[in-house]
Design a protein around this motif. Structure first.
Motif, mmCIF file in Angstrom:
data_model
loop_
_atom_site.group_PDB
_atom_site.id
_atom_site.type_symbol
_atom_site.label_atom_id
_atom_site.label_comp_id
_atom_site.label_asym_id
_atom_site.label_seq_id
_atom_site.Cartn_x
_atom_site.Cartn_y
_atom_site.Cartn_z
ATOM 1 N N VAL A 109 36.460 9.220 73.575
ATOM 2 C CA VAL A 109 36.187 9.137 72.137
ATOM 3 C C VAL A 109 37.443 8.663 71.406
ATOM 4 O O VAL A 109 38.477 8.430 72.016
ATOM 5 N N TRP A 110 37.325 8.568 70.085
ATOM 6 C CA TRP A 110 38.452 8.190 69.245
ATOM 7 C C TRP A 110 38.805 9.344 68.333
ATOM 8 O O TRP A 110 37.937 9.949 67.709
ATOM 9 N N LYS A 111 40.086 9.616 68.262
ATOM 10 C CA LYS A 111 40.590 10.647 67.354
ATOM 11 C C LYS A 111 40.863 9.965 66.016
ATOM 12 O O LYS A 111 41.616 9.008 65.947
ATOM 13 N N HIS A 112 40.222 10.468 64.967
ATOM 14 C CA HIS A 112 40.347 9.924 63.619
ATOM 15 C C HIS A 112 41.083 10.930 62.744
ATOM 16 O O HIS A 112 40.779 12.121 62.780
ATOM 17 N N ARG A 113 42.017 10.465 61.915
ATOM 18 C CA ARG A 113 42.737 11.329 60.974
ATOM 19 C C ARG A 113 42.614 10.716 59.582
ATOM 20 O O ARG A 113 42.932 9.536 59.389
ATOM 21 N N TYR A 114 42.132 11.526 58.623
ATOM 22 C CA TYR A 114 41.886 11.062 57.260
ATOM 23 C C TYR A 114 42.426 12.044 56.236
ATOM 24 O O TYR A 114 42.681 13.212 56.538
ATOM 25 N N THR A 115 42.512 11.577 55.007
ATOM 26 C CA THR A 115 42.874 12.411 53.875
ATOM 27 C C THR A 115 41.949 12.062 52.721
ATOM 28 O O THR A 115 41.468 10.921 52.630
ATOM 29 N N PHE A 116 41.670 13.052 51.873
ATOM 30 C CA PHE A 116 40.919 12.762 50.656
ATOM 31 C C PHE A 116 41.250 13.771 49.573
ATOM 32 O O PHE A 116 41.718 14.872 49.837
ATOM 33 N N ASP A 117 41.029 13.342 48.351
ATOM 34 C CA ASP A 117 41.323 14.124 47.158
ATOM 35 C C ASP A 117 40.068 14.906 46.786
ATOM 36 O O ASP A 117 38.989 14.330 46.697
ATOM 37 N N ALA A 118 40.208 16.233 46.584
ATOM 38 C CA ALA A 118 39.052 17.088 46.320
ATOM 39 C C ALA A 118 39.258 17.925 45.064
ATOM 40 O O ALA A 118 40.386 18.135 44.621
ATOM 41 N N ASP A 119 38.170 18.425 44.538
ATOM 42 C CA ASP A 119 38.192 19.320 43.385
ATOM 43 C C ASP A 119 38.586 20.719 43.874
ATOM 44 O O ASP A 119 37.795 21.401 44.507
ATOM 45 N N GLY A 120 39.802 21.133 43.555
ATOM 46 C CA GLY A 120 40.315 22.416 44.017
ATOM 47 C C GLY A 120 39.564 23.612 43.469
ATOM 48 O O GLY A 120 39.606 24.697 44.054
ATOM 49 N N SER A 121 38.815 23.446 42.365
ATOM 50 C CA SER A 121 38.058 24.569 41.806
ATOM 51 C C SER A 121 36.901 24.971 42.714
ATOM 52 O O SER A 121 36.332 26.040 42.554
ATOM 53 N N GLU A 122 36.550 24.136 43.687
ATOM 54 C CA GLU A 122 35.467 24.443 44.624
ATOM 55 C C GLU A 122 35.933 25.269 45.825
ATOM 56 O O GLU A 122 35.112 25.748 46.593
ATOM 57 N N LEU A 123 37.243 25.430 46.002
ATOM 58 C CA LEU A 123 37.746 26.033 47.229
ATOM 59 C C LEU A 123 37.353 27.494 47.410
ATOM 60 O O LEU A 123 36.992 27.897 48.515
#
Length: 172
Positions: A109-123
């Motif tokens: 398989v392939w190892k994928h690494r990502y980042t994204f910006d999220a709404d911290g009020s949902e945490l």
């Protein structure tokens, strides 16, 4: 604004129901001139029969308008970059376009690494141990669903909740 108020109320109401958790070993924080930065250590709470495990970590910095950065690593059968992601646990949903950090081959398989910006009020709402959370990674027309490992989720969700409840209280 109403959504933030509701989530804050849920955080406050849930705090009294939780047993004391030793959360210090699950995150680091550092005071900087423009606010405190918090970083959770990577955890592997999700899996896909089709693709394998998904590991994620969260960085939150005070005074960034309630935004959090979620980094995640997943395995996918192909080296085709993902477009977006959706972290969902009942009513709490964090989704958006992803930025590729890297792709690398790993066995079949392939190892994928990502980042994204999220709404911290949902945490706080996301880390509900009673929820059945899942992460969906979108690659073109295909989607890969990673479901929570029940025992791992039940163990970690109260810790994640306490971390982000503590951050919410400190940021007030």
């Amino acid at each position: 604004m109403t959504k933030r108020f509701l989530l804050a109320a849920l955080c406050i109401a849930g705090a009294s129901a939780l047993p004391a958790q030793n959360i210090r070993s699950h995150y680091v924080s550092k005071a900087e001139t423009d606010g405190v930065i918090y970083h959770t250590f990577p955890v592997t709470l999700f899996e896909s029969r089709e693709a394998g495990d998904l590991t994620f970590d969260i960085t939150y910095k005070e005074h960034r308008g309630g935004r959090a950065t979620i980094n995640f690593t997943c395995r996918l059968p192909q080296a085709v970059p993902a477009d977006s992601v959706r972290f969902a646990a009942d009513v709490a949903t964090m989704s958006g376009p992803v930025e590729k950090l890297y792709l690398e081959p790993e066995r079949k398989v392939w190892k994928h690494r990502y980042t994204f910006d999220a709404d911290g009020s949902e945490l706080c709402g996301f880390f509900d141990e009673r929820a059945s959370p899942e992460v969906t990674v979108y690659v073109g027309e295909k989607s890969y669903v990673y479901r929570a490992k029940r025992s791992a989720w039940r163990s970690y969700a109260p810790i994640g909740y306490r971390i982000f409840d503590m951050i919410r209280v400190n940021e007030q």
